[in-house]
Design an enzyme around this catalytic site. Sequence first.
Site, PDB file in Angstrom:
ATOM      1  N   ARG A 122      17.894  93.218-101.806  1.00 25.74           N
ATOM      2  CA  ARG A 122      16.691  92.656-101.159  1.00 25.74           C
ATOM      3  C   ARG A 122      15.427  93.425-101.528  1.00 25.74           C
ATOM      4  O   ARG A 122      14.452  93.443-100.782  1.00 25.74           O
ATOM      5  CB  ARG A 122      16.829  92.603 -99.640  1.00 25.74           C
ATOM      6  CG  ARG A 122      17.943  91.711 -99.181  1.00 25.74           C
ATOM      7  CD  ARG A 122      17.719  91.205 -97.777  1.00 25.74           C
ATOM      8  NE  ARG A 122      18.781  90.299 -97.396  1.00 25.74           N
ATOM      9  CZ  ARG A 122      19.919  90.686 -96.829  1.00 25.74           C
ATOM     10  NH1 ARG A 122      20.111  91.955 -96.541  1.00 25.74           N
ATOM     11  NH2 ARG A 122      20.832  89.807 -96.535  1.00 25.74           N
ATOM     12  N   LYS A 144       3.332  89.269-109.813  1.00 25.64           N
ATOM     13  CA  LYS A 144       4.023  87.995-110.064  1.00 25.64           C
ATOM     14  C   LYS A 144       5.235  88.286-110.935  1.00 25.64           C
ATOM     15  O   LYS A 144       5.104  88.862-112.024  1.00 25.64           O
ATOM     16  CB  LYS A 144       3.109  87.013-110.797  1.00 25.64           C
ATOM     17  CG  LYS A 144       2.185  86.230-109.879  1.00 25.64           C
ATOM     18  CD  LYS A 144       1.516  85.105-110.640  1.00 25.64           C
ATOM     19  CE  LYS A 144       0.489  84.395-109.793  1.00 25.64           C
ATOM     20  NZ  LYS A 144      -0.260  83.369-110.551  1.00 25.64           N
ATOM     21  N   GLU A 186      -6.344  86.835-123.304  1.00 25.50           N
ATOM     22  CA  GLU A 186      -6.404  87.120-121.859  1.00 25.50           C
ATOM     23  C   GLU A 186      -7.554  88.082-121.544  1.00 25.50           C
ATOM     24  O   GLU A 186      -8.143  88.011-120.476  1.00 25.50           O
ATOM     25  CB  GLU A 186      -5.076  87.705-121.365  1.00 25.50           C
ATOM     26  CG  GLU A 186      -3.880  86.784-121.526  1.00 25.50           C
ATOM     27  CD  GLU A 186      -3.732  85.743-120.404  1.00 25.50           C
ATOM     28  OE1 GLU A 186      -4.597  85.682-119.512  1.00 25.50           O
ATOM     29  OE2 GLU A 186      -2.751  84.970-120.451  1.00 25.50           O
ATOM     30  N   LYS A 228      -8.597  92.207-112.623  1.00 24.35           N
ATOM     31  CA  LYS A 228      -7.391  91.601-112.035  1.00 24.35           C
ATOM     32  C   LYS A 228      -7.096  92.235-110.682  1.00 24.35           C
ATOM     33  O   LYS A 228      -6.768  91.527-109.713  1.00 24.35           O
ATOM     34  CB  LYS A 228      -6.192  91.755-112.978  1.00 24.35           C
ATOM     35  CG  LYS A 228      -4.934  91.202-112.361  1.00 24.35           C
ATOM     36  CD  LYS A 228      -4.037  90.491-113.313  1.00 24.35           C
ATOM     37  CE  LYS A 228      -2.969  89.728-112.525  1.00 24.35           C
ATOM     38  NZ  LYS A 228      -1.951  89.135-113.364  1.00 24.35           N
ATOM     39  N   GLU A 238      -2.148  83.987-104.194  1.00 32.37           N
ATOM     40  CA  GLU A 238      -2.821  82.831-104.800  1.00 32.37           C
ATOM     41  C   GLU A 238      -3.027  81.678-103.813  1.00 32.37           C
ATOM     42  O   GLU A 238      -2.626  80.542-104.059  1.00 32.37           O
ATOM     43  CB  GLU A 238      -2.057  82.365-106.046  1.00 32.37           C
ATOM     44  CG  GLU A 238      -2.960  81.536-106.966  1.00 32.37           C
ATOM     45  CD  GLU A 238      -2.347  81.286-108.349  1.00 32.37           C
ATOM     46  OE1 GLU A 238      -1.857  82.248-108.974  1.00 32.37           O
ATOM     47  OE2 GLU A 238      -2.386  80.147-108.789  1.00 32.37           O
ATOM     48  N   ARG A 242      -7.229  83.845-106.614  1.00 31.48           N
ATOM     49  CA  ARG A 242      -6.352  84.301-107.709  1.00 31.48           C
ATOM     50  C   ARG A 242      -6.198  83.228-108.776  1.00 31.48           C
ATOM     51  O   ARG A 242      -5.951  83.533-109.941  1.00 31.48           O
ATOM     52  CB  ARG A 242      -4.983  84.738-107.160  1.00 31.48           C
ATOM     53  CG  ARG A 242      -4.105  85.338-108.238  1.00 31.48           C
ATOM     54  CD  ARG A 242      -2.946  86.140-107.723  1.00 31.48           C
ATOM     55  NE  ARG A 242      -2.181  86.681-108.842  1.00 31.48           N
ATOM     56  CZ  ARG A 242      -1.271  87.623-108.757  1.00 31.48           C
ATOM     57  NH1 ARG A 242      -0.986  88.159-107.589  1.00 31.48           N
ATOM     58  NH2 ARG A 242      -0.636  88.057-109.825  1.00 31.48           N
ATOM     59  N   ASN A 246      -6.342  81.733-113.853  1.00 37.69           N
ATOM     60  CA  ASN A 246      -5.754  80.663-114.667  1.00 37.69           C
ATOM     61  C   ASN A 246      -6.793  79.924-115.493  1.00 37.69           C
ATOM     62  O   ASN A 246      -6.519  78.813-115.973  1.00 37.69           O
ATOM     63  CB  ASN A 246      -4.998  79.680-113.769  1.00 37.69           C
ATOM     64  CG  ASN A 246      -3.796  80.336-113.118  1.00 37.69           C
ATOM     65  OD1 ASN A 246      -3.138  81.153-113.736  1.00 37.69           O
ATOM     66  ND2 ASN A 246      -3.544  79.996-111.870  1.00 37.69           N
ATOM     67  N   HIS A 249      -5.736  77.873-118.446  1.00 39.28           N
ATOM     68  CA  HIS A 249      -4.280  77.731-118.394  1.00 39.28           C
ATOM     69  C   HIS A 249      -3.813  76.295-118.150  1.00 39.28           C
ATOM     70  O   HIS A 249      -2.673  75.974-118.469  1.00 39.28           O
ATOM     71  CB  HIS A 249      -3.698  78.665-117.323  1.00 39.28           C
ATOM     72  CG  HIS A 249      -3.640  80.099-117.753  1.00 39.28           C
ATOM     73  ND1 HIS A 249      -4.770  80.829-118.063  1.00 39.28           N
ATOM     74  CD2 HIS A 249      -2.588  80.939-117.956  1.00 39.28           C
ATOM     75  CE1 HIS A 249      -4.407  82.053-118.411  1.00 39.28           C
ATOM     76  NE2 HIS A 249      -3.097  82.141-118.358  1.00 39.28           N
ATOM     77  N   HIS A 253      -1.001  75.312-120.657  1.00 41.44           N
ATOM     78  CA  HIS A 253       0.385  74.993-120.320  1.00 41.44           C
ATOM     79  C   HIS A 253       0.786  73.642-120.915  1.00 41.44           C
ATOM     80  O   HIS A 253       1.932  73.464-121.352  1.00 41.44           O
ATOM     81  CB  HIS A 253       0.592  75.026-118.805  1.00 41.44           C
ATOM     82  CG  HIS A 253       0.591  76.424-118.260  1.00 41.44           C
ATOM     83  ND1 HIS A 253       0.377  76.728-116.935  1.00 41.44           N
ATOM     84  CD2 HIS A 253       0.760  77.620-118.883  1.00 41.44           C
ATOM     85  CE1 HIS A 253       0.427  78.038-116.767  1.00 41.44           C
ATOM     86  NE2 HIS A 253       0.655  78.597-117.937  1.00 41.44           N
ATOM     87  N   HIS A 267       1.407  82.182-126.028  1.00 44.32           N
ATOM     88  CA  HIS A 267       0.702  81.929-124.758  1.00 44.32           C
ATOM     89  C   HIS A 267      -0.786  82.280-124.846  1.00 44.32           C
ATOM     90  O   HIS A 267      -1.652  81.488-124.478  1.00 44.32           O
ATOM     91  CB  HIS A 267       1.373  82.713-123.625  1.00 44.32           C
ATOM     92  CG  HIS A 267       0.659  82.584-122.321  1.00 44.32           C
ATOM     93  ND1 HIS A 267       0.652  81.418-121.591  1.00 44.32           N
ATOM     94  CD2 HIS A 267      -0.120  83.452-121.631  1.00 44.32           C
ATOM     95  CE1 HIS A 267      -0.078  81.574-120.502  1.00 44.32           C
ATOM     96  NE2 HIS A 267      -0.561  82.804-120.499  1.00 44.32           N
TER      97      HIS A 267
HETATM   98  N1  GLY Z   1      -1.440  85.684-114.665  1.00 46.33           N
HETATM   99  C1  GLY Z   1      -2.067  85.116-113.547  1.00 46.33           C
HETATM  100  C2  GLY Z   1      -1.839  85.873-112.290  1.00 46.33           C
HETATM  101  O1  GLY Z   1      -1.267  86.940-112.298  1.00 46.33           O
HETATM  102  O2  GLY Z   1      -2.214  85.414-111.240  1.00 46.33           O
END
Ligand code: GLY
Length: 370
Positions: A122, A144, A186, A228, A238, A242, A246, A249, A253, A267
Amino acid sequence: MIETVHVNVPGRSYDVIIGPGLLTQGGPRIAPFLSRPRVVIVTEENVAALHLAALKTALADSGISSEALVLPAGEGTKSWPFLEQTVEFLLTQKVERGDIVIAFGGGVIGDLVGFAAATVRRGVRFVQIPTSLLAQVDSSVGGKTGINSPIGKNLIGAFHQPTLVLADTALLGTLTPRDFLSGYGEVVKYGLLGDANFFETLEEEGAAIAAGDMAARVRAVTRSVQMKADIVERDETEQGDRALLNLGHTFCHALEAATGFGDRLLHGEGVSIGCALAFELSARLGLCSQEDPSRVRTHLKAMGMKTDLADIDGDLPDAAALLALMGQDKKVVDGKLRFILARGIGDAFITSDVPADVVLSVLRDGLALR
Ligand code: GLY
């Protein structure tokens, strides 16, 4: 030349340490977090061949023993079979709550190992040692983690913040120019979404960054990570801001899906084209001046990056099919596409209010140039 960015998430704060030579300082940097002198490393074959011995030696010099699992390189590793293999390895190694797992690689390894660490017992702690530019400026920071499903990218995962991130900028010297530039997509994204001065610095220093100027690389990685961190601190899971990360993106995508999530379009290359398209869309909607998309494209082109749909080799589906692929994106809310658009360079915002016919016209015009 070592910089530290603190990510202040209540109860789970951590440092991102940035600079050349951090790998060889792995022992003393990680030792304070250990309850016993052993770690488990998960990496992939290319990184292992280049850098695993150096990391193990650095740990051993501080009396820390280590066992490593070496997985195949590539996006295919971010999947159920390798998650199972990683989790079983961590359990076989008897990793306990007080232990540290090291994710040593690019975005695939960071996401996979972070997710394995989130689920074993956990939740065990993990340290990110990102080896690609993309991982150093984006995926290793912010918590993430996850794997891909056959139904889509990053659809299975968890938020699990690392305990420490060591971004050794000297490791960037072993990337291929294509991988480096993909990660640079990025970096540019941060300037475009929230810091016009940073974009201007990139226009001035981009060539030096690509050529290996270490001070310029450390400045670029540090500013990206700081941006970031600021966004993640405001909105870890998010619910709002957040999503600004993107930028580019939604287009990206769809293009990655159309090209099979592989070598045809990396990417960061998709992010670069996606940012150019997002600025074109913003200009067509009258949100920013027509000079802004030109300026974005000029910098990306000067860096030798993919910028237009015409830069993607092979066939692409038509505009309507690309729009349909955008509808598969995680950013769809109540069936409406969410775009990150811009009022200017450094001034992005989130909106669901984008007429499909304008998106189609941007795509059609891009495809017509192929
Ligand atoms: N790569 C986008 C984020 O971490 O929210």
